[in-house]
Design a protein around this motif. Sequence first.
Motif, PDB file in Angstrom:
ATOM      1  N   UNK A  57       0.835  -1.202   0.000  1.00  0.00           N
ATOM      2  CA  UNK A  57       0.000   0.000   0.000  1.00  0.00           C
ATOM      3  C   UNK A  57       0.868   1.250   0.000  1.00  0.00           C
ATOM      4  N   UNK A  58       2.004   1.175   0.647  1.00  0.00           N
ATOM      5  CA  UNK A  58       2.925   2.308   0.676  1.00  0.00           C
ATOM      6  C   UNK A  58       3.361   2.683  -0.739  1.00  0.00           C
ATOM      7  N   UNK A  59       3.630   1.682  -1.576  1.00  0.00           N
ATOM      8  CA  UNK A  59       4.021   1.933  -2.965  1.00  0.00           C
ATOM      9  C   UNK A  59       2.867   2.547  -3.744  1.00  0.00           C
ATOM     10  N   UNK A  60       1.674   1.979  -3.592  1.00  0.00           N
ATOM     11  CA  UNK A  60       0.507   2.518  -4.303  1.00  0.00           C
ATOM     12  C   UNK A  60       0.216   3.962  -3.877  1.00  0.00           C
TER      13      UNK A  60
ATOM     14  N   UNK B 138      -9.036   5.889 -11.235  1.00  0.00           N
ATOM     15  CA  UNK B 138      -9.711   5.227 -12.356  1.00  0.00           C
ATOM     16  C   UNK B 138      -9.531   3.711 -12.280  1.00  0.00           C
ATOM     17  N   UNK B 139      -8.297   3.258 -12.065  1.00  0.00           N
ATOM     18  CA  UNK B 139      -8.036   1.811 -11.995  1.00  0.00           C
ATOM     19  C   UNK B 139      -8.759   1.178 -10.812  1.00  0.00           C
ATOM     20  N   UNK B 140      -8.772   1.869  -9.689  1.00  0.00           N
ATOM     21  CA  UNK B 140      -9.467   1.335  -8.518  1.00  0.00           C
ATOM     22  C   UNK B 140     -10.939   1.123  -8.773  1.00  0.00           C
TER      23      UNK B 140
ATOM     24  N   UNK C 285      -7.193   9.658  -0.409  1.00  0.00           N
ATOM     25  CA  UNK C 285      -7.783  10.999  -0.524  1.00  0.00           C
ATOM     26  C   UNK C 285      -6.797  12.059  -0.043  1.00  0.00           C
ATOM     27  N   UNK C 286      -6.061  11.771   1.007  1.00  0.00           N
ATOM     28  CA  UNK C 286      -5.057  12.708   1.509  1.00  0.00           C
ATOM     29  C   UNK C 286      -3.937  12.903   0.490  1.00  0.00           C
ATOM     30  N   UNK C 287      -3.484  11.809  -0.130  1.00  0.00           N
ATOM     31  CA  UNK C 287      -2.434  11.898  -1.155  1.00  0.00           C
ATOM     32  C   UNK C 287      -2.909  12.730  -2.341  1.00  0.00           C
ATOM     33  N   UNK C 288      -4.144  12.500  -2.783  1.00  0.00           N
ATOM     34  CA  UNK C 288      -4.697  13.260  -3.912  1.00  0.00           C
ATOM     35  C   UNK C 288      -4.824  14.738  -3.551  1.00  0.00           C
TER      36      UNK C 288
ATOM     37  N   UNK D 211     -11.406   1.208   4.118  1.00  0.00           N
ATOM     38  CA  UNK D 211     -11.589   2.605   4.512  1.00  0.00           C
ATOM     39  C   UNK D 211     -10.279   3.321   4.823  1.00  0.00           C
ATOM     40  N   UNK D 212      -9.389   2.665   5.554  1.00  0.00           N
ATOM     41  CA  UNK D 212      -8.129   3.321   5.927  1.00  0.00           C
ATOM     42  C   UNK D 212      -7.315   3.657   4.676  1.00  0.00           C
ATOM     43  N   UNK D 213      -7.338   2.783   3.695  1.00  0.00           N
ATOM     44  CA  UNK D 213      -6.621   3.050   2.448  1.00  0.00           C
ATOM     45  C   UNK D 213      -7.265   4.214   1.706  1.00  0.00           C
ATOM     46  N   UNK D 214      -8.588   4.237   1.627  1.00  0.00           N
ATOM     47  CA  UNK D 214      -9.292   5.304   0.901  1.00  0.00           C
ATOM     48  C   UNK D 214      -9.012   6.668   1.536  1.00  0.00           C
TER      49      UNK D 214
END
Length: 91
Positions: free
Chosen positions: A36-39, A53-55, A72-75, A65-68
């Motif tokens: 997940x760190x890489x993604x 888009x891929x997701x 969102x923070x990264x975006x 949820x934690x990933x989303x």
Amino acid sequence: MLIGFAIWTLVASLITAILYAWDKRAAQTNRRRISERTLLGWSLVGGWPGGWIAGRWLRHKTYKRSYRIQFALAATLNLLGLAAVVYASFN
């Protein structure tokens, strides 16, 4: 500068989308996964449109949820960086 930013976003988005597809396939076949760190790292440096888009298309990383939240923070951080570049280029 903005053209370079756009080109980089396209390249990073393509790489991120490929990583999502690779991770989805690995999850289905019980192989080693992409971290997940890489993604999230690729999303942060400009690949978030490709990740989004891929997701959605692959239905991958859409329920955790934690990933989303981190995505969102990264975006958001990436868009703030873009806003700073645009602001600086016009001032």
